[in-house]
Design an enzyme around this catalytic site. Structure first.
Site, PDB file in Angstrom:
ATOM      1  N   HIS A 122       5.123  12.660   2.856  1.00 28.01           N
ATOM      2  CA  HIS A 122       5.069  14.096   3.129  1.00 28.01           C
ATOM      3  C   HIS A 122       6.449  14.742   3.268  1.00 28.01           C
ATOM      4  O   HIS A 122       6.548  15.972   3.353  1.00 28.01           O
ATOM      5  CB  HIS A 122       4.276  14.370   4.408  1.00 28.01           C
ATOM      6  N   ASP A 159      -3.297   7.377  -0.548  1.00 27.20           N
ATOM      7  CA  ASP A 159      -3.470   7.885   0.811  1.00 27.20           C
ATOM      8  C   ASP A 159      -4.454   9.058   0.790  1.00 27.20           C
ATOM      9  O   ASP A 159      -4.547   9.779  -0.203  1.00 27.20           O
ATOM     10  CB  ASP A 159      -2.109   8.351   1.336  1.00 27.20           C
ATOM     11  N   ASP A 243      -6.033   5.527   5.023  1.00 20.74           N
ATOM     12  CA  ASP A 243      -6.791   6.491   5.804  1.00 20.74           C
ATOM     13  C   ASP A 243      -7.950   7.120   5.036  1.00 20.74           C
ATOM     14  O   ASP A 243      -8.638   8.000   5.567  1.00 20.74           O
ATOM     15  CB  ASP A 243      -5.882   7.577   6.381  1.00 20.74           C
TER      16      ASP A 243
END
Length: 309
Positions: A122, A159, A243
């Site tokens: 990110h 992800d 996740d």
């Protein structure tokens, strides 16, 4: 050849506020799950300055260093924090990704897994966000291209959150293909299918909440794997966030541990057919500790089996 496991105790010293999902226990549980596995353990070095500056401006790097607290915690953005140990941890996470590339391209390891934190996908050019400080996978990709002289590198990010940072850092690089599958809508709210980059080297695959194994696998078979084959990379880099697991508290996809086994195996198939098996995986997200540990261990088991081949 063996699988290299790159990590460092400094990455356990990056502390966040109590109750924060990106906690020390994440890496501790992953490392415990990897204990005793047939890997070559490698110490993650501090990242070299020139590698950081391949993707981040000097002013940003200096600002992050200046923000590191001597004691207590410093809030960098809404959910990104630094403690006295965070700067060294971030330097090790970035340096570990670069070291993994060096080992795999030198033929000293069949493939590699970087078990480090803070994560990186990110972090944008001049913005720390989403628990991330430096763009670990992006700078590893640029190191492979600029330092090692590879012609093409592919980055696959499974992800559950869009890899907005990696996209920002690599979308101007025609030699890098970036593919992100992610739940949408979900934070950070980016990663729509029409975001393809100036060189058409960005592929975003938004996935609806509640999506499970069958649809996920079909998406990769129909869209992702053919795109990687057509790009013909010299190295595959993986942003391995776990996740998207059905037990993760921060998202709503319904993947099982076996799905991470499957995607790892299929990416290794592509690496074998396209680039001599050369694949480097870096830990990103995963916030249910049991699911994270189980999924990461299963991911590495595949890397060990394929790297030894």
């Amino acid at each position: 050849m063996t699988t290299a496991l790159i990590t460092h105790p400094d990455c356990l010293r990056h502390e966040t506020p109590q109750g924060h999902p990106e906690q020390v226990a994440r890496l501790a549980r992953v490392l415990a799950a990897l204990e005793g596995k047939a890997v070559t353990r490698v110490t993650a070095p501090m990242v070299a300055e020139d590698d950081l500056l391949r993707v981040h401006p000097k002013a940003y790097v200096e600002a992050i260093r200046a923000a590191a607290p001597a004691e207590g915690l410093a809030q960098i953005d809404a959910d990104t924090w630094m403690s006295p140990g965070s700067l060294d941890a971030a330097h090790r996470a970035a340096g570990g990704a670069v070291r993994a590339v060096d080992l795999v391209l030198a033929g000293e390891a069949g493939n590699a897994f970087v078990a480090a934190r803070p994560p990186g996908h990110h972090a944008e050019r001049e913005t720390a966000m989403g628990f991330c400080l430096f763009g670990n996978v992006a700078l590893a990709a640029k190191h492979a291209l600029d330092h090692h002289g590879l012609a093409r590198v592919a980055v696959v990010d499974f992800d559950v959150h869009h890899g907005n940072g990696t996209q920002d850092l690599l979308e101007d690089e025609a030699r890098a293909l970036f593919i992100s599958s992610h739940q949408f809508p979900l934070w950070p709210g980016t990663g729509t299918a029409d975001e393809t980059g100036p060189h058409d080297t960005v592929m975003n695959l938004p996935i609806a909440p509640g999506t499970g194994s069958e649809e996920f696998r079909r998406l990769y078979e129909d869209k992702v794997f053919p795109r990687i084959e057509a790009f013909a990379p010299d190295l595959i880099l993986v942003s391995a966030g776990f996740d998207a697991h059905r037990d993760d508290p921060l998202a709503d996809l319904r993947l099982e541990t076996e799905d991470f086994v499957w995607i790892t195996d299929r990416l290794c198939d592509l690496a074998d057919s396209l680039c001599g098996g050369r694949l480097v995986s870096c830990l990103e997200g995963g916030y249910d500790l049991d699911a994270l540990a189980e999924s990461a261990a299963a991911h590495v088991d595949v890397l060990i089996a394929r790297g030894a081949g």
